[in-house]
Design an enzyme around this catalytic site. Structure first.
Site, PDB file in Angstrom:
ATOM      1  N   GLU A 189     -14.161   1.204   2.365  1.00 24.88           N
ATOM      2  CA  GLU A 189     -13.707   1.674   3.682  1.00 24.88           C
ATOM      3  C   GLU A 189     -14.496   2.879   4.199  1.00 24.88           C
ATOM      4  O   GLU A 189     -13.961   3.977   4.369  1.00 24.88           O
ATOM      5  CB  GLU A 189     -12.213   1.983   3.641  1.00 24.88           C
ATOM      6  N   GLU A 278      -9.605  -6.422   0.211  1.00 22.22           N
ATOM      7  CA  GLU A 278      -8.401  -5.604   0.018  1.00 22.22           C
ATOM      8  C   GLU A 278      -7.443  -5.741   1.188  1.00 22.22           C
ATOM      9  O   GLU A 278      -7.839  -5.698   2.347  1.00 22.22           O
ATOM     10  CB  GLU A 278      -8.758  -4.127  -0.140  1.00 22.22           C
TER      11      GLU A 278
END
Length: 439
Positions: A189, A278
Site C-alpha cells: 500500500e 489483501e
C-alpha cells in the site's frame, strides 16, 4: 490494510479511525467507472430472465486461478499454531484448503525467523508463499513533509540498490529455511502509508526499471490499497518498468465493483498475472459468523474473480474474529464462503466464461481442472429458495456432488445430483452458497 497493526496497543487495526476511513470511501477519489469486462456480472435490474439455464462450457476459458489464502504476520499477532496451520492449508474436512500464504518482509532481520514455521508448513501443503514489505530497514529511509504529515517516510533514492538486496536477502533466508518464495512485493500500500513507507508512481517505476530486474523471485507491484488505477496505469504504460513486473497486485478496501474491471491491464498486461493480495470484507468490526452478512464474502470473491478477473484472492489475517478462521481455530462463516472456492477451485484451474448473474440476487461462476472436473459456485443472496439449471457443454462429466453453507449448515455435503442430457437443476436455499462439482 491501513493503520498500525501492532495489537499490543488499544487501537490496533480495528480502531474506529480505520473503520471511519472505510465508511467514508465515497468521499475518496476513485477511478471513474470502467466498462464491465466480458462476462462481468450485471446488476439485478439488468439480469437475464429468472431460471434461465446457465451454460457451462469448458472451452470458454478465461483466467488461470492461482489460489486463495491470507496473511500470517507474527510481529503484530501471534503465530498460527501447528493445528491452525493444517486447518488453513490442509484440504480435508473442517479445513479451508487455502493455497496462498502471504507473509511480511520485516524491516528488522531479527524478526525474519518468526515467519518460517507457518510458511514451511504451508509450503508442505503445496501452498504458494508470497511476501510484502511495509518498511525498508530504518537506515535506508528518510522523512519528508507530505501534506499535513510532517514525518512521512520514504526510501532514500540512493538506497534503491541496497533495498533490492534487502528483499533478495529475505528470499534467500526463507529458501535456506525450506520456503521458496513465489513472488515478493516492492511495497505494501504505497499510496496509503501514513504508518509505513510512501512511494509515488514515479518512484515505483524507477525501482522497477533500475532494480527489480535483480530480484530473484517474481515481482509484485504496486499493491494499491484501493486498486487505484492512477497508481498502476503509469507502470502499465512504461515498457521498461512493465518488463520487470510479474504480478500486478491490488487491494480492494472499499473498492466498488464497478471499478473492478481493468481494461488497460487486459490491453497491456499480456504475460503478467493479476492478483488481489489483501482485503477483509465487509468490515473488521463484526463477527465472521454473522449471517447473512458473511454471505457478502461469497459475492465479493465472485466479483473479484469474474468482474476483475483476478487470479488470486488473499484475505488479511487468517485467524481473526472477522476472518476466515476464528480465534478458537475453527472455520468461520466468512471462511466457509471462501472455502466454497478455495477447497474446490484448486491452483491451475481455469475460470470458464458463463452467466454471472442468471437471476436476481444469484451469482454463478464456473471453473475447470483436475482432468474433466467442472466446479460451479452459486451464491444466492435472495431471501427465498430458488432453482437454477446448469447445462454442461463439451464435457464428459456424468455425476454431480455439492456442498452447502447457509444459516444452519457449514460446508455440508449434499450428496449426488442427477444429470440428464448433460444438465442438472440445483436447489439454492435462501441466503446460501453452494459448490457443485461435476466429474
Amino acid at each position: 490494510m491501513t493503520l498500525r497493526r501492532d495489537e499490543s496497543t488499544a487501537s490496533g487495526p480495528e480502531s474506529p479511525s480505520r473503520r471511519s476511513v472505510l465508511a467514508a470511501m465515497g468521499a475518496l477519489p476513485l477511478l471513474a467507472v470502467a466498462p464491465p469486462a466480458a462476462g462481468a456480472s450485471k446488476t439485478p435490474a439488468a439480469a437475464t430472465a429468472p431460471a434461465a439455464d446457465v451454460i457451462v462450457d469448458p472451452s470458454a476459458a478465461r483466467q488461470t486461478i492461482r489460489g486463495f489464502g491470507g496473511i500470517n504476520h507474527t510481529v503484530w499477532i501471534s503465530d498460527l499454531t501447528p493445528a491452525q496451520r493444517d486447518t488453513a492449508f490442509g484440504n480435508g474436512e473442517g479445513q479451508l484448503g487455502f493455497s496462498v500464504l502471504r507473509i511480511p518482509v520485516h524491516e528488522n532481520r531479527a524478526d525474519w525467523s518468526r515467519e518460517v514455521a507457518t510458511a514451511r508448513r504451508a509450503a508442505e501443503h503445496g501452498a504458494t508463499v508470497i511476501a510484502s514489505p511495509w518498511n525498508p530497514p530504518a537506515h535506508m529511509t528518510e522523512t519528508f513533509v507530505r501534506g499535513n504529515q510532517t514525518n512521512a517516510r520514504r526510501l532514500r533514492h540512493d538506497m534503491y540498490g541496497a533495498y533490492a538486496q534487502h528483499l533478495n536477502d529475505f528470499s534467500g533466508f526463507m529458501a535456506e529455511n525450506g520456503v521458496n518464495l513465489y513472488a515478493i512485493s516492492v511495497q505494501n500500500e504505497p499510496d496509503y502509508a501514513q504508518d509505513w513507507t510512501w512511494w509515488t508512481p514515479n518512484e515505483m517505476i524507477r525501482f522497477l526499471r533500475e532494480n527489480a530486474g535483480s530480484l530473484g523471485t517474481k515481482v509484485i507491484a504496486p499493491e494499491s490499497f484501493q486498486y487505484v488505477k492512477s497508481f498502476s496505469d503509469p507502470i502499465l504504460n512504461d515498457s521498461q518498468a512493465l518488463a520487470n513486473l510479474d504480478i500486478l497486485g491490488a487491494h480492494l478496501y472499499g473498492t466498488p465493483p464497478q471499478n473492478f474491471p481493468y481494461p488497460l491491464f487486459r490491453e497491456r498486461g499480456a504475460g503478467k498475472e493479476l492478483w488481489m493480495t489483501e482485503v477483509y470484507h465487509p468490515n473488521s468490526s463484526d463477527s465472521a459468523d454473522l449471517w447473512p452478512q458473511a454471505l457478502d464474502v461469497g459475492e465479493h470473491v465472485h466479483r473479484a474473480l469474474v468482474d476483475a478477473e483476478f487470479q488470486a484472492y488473499v484475505w488479511w489475517y487468517i485467524r481473526r474474529s472477522y476472518g476466515p478462521m476464528r480465534e478458537d481455530g475453527r472455520i468461520s462463516k466468512r471462511g466457509a464462503c471462501m472455502a466454497h472456492f478455495s477447497k474446490f477451485v484448486r491452483p491451475g484451474y481455469v475460470r470458464i466464461n458463463t452467466a454471472a448473474n442468471p437471476q436476481p440476487n444469484v451469482y454463478t461462476s464456473a471453473y475447470t481442472g483436475g482432468g474433466s472436473k467442472v466446479v460451479i459456485v452459486a451464491v444466492n443472496k435472495a431471501a427465498s429458495q430458488v432453482s437454477q439449471t446448469f447445462t454442461l457443454a463439451n464435457t464428459t462429466a456424468s455425476s454431480v456432488s455439492s456442498w452447502l453453507t447457509d444459516a444452519g449448515r457449514t460446508l455440508a455435503p449434499q450428496g449426488g445430483t442427477t444429470m440428464s442430457n448433460r444438465s442438472f437443476t440445483g436447489t439454492l436455499p435462501a441466503r446460501s452458497v453452494t459448490t457443485f462439482v461435476a466429474g
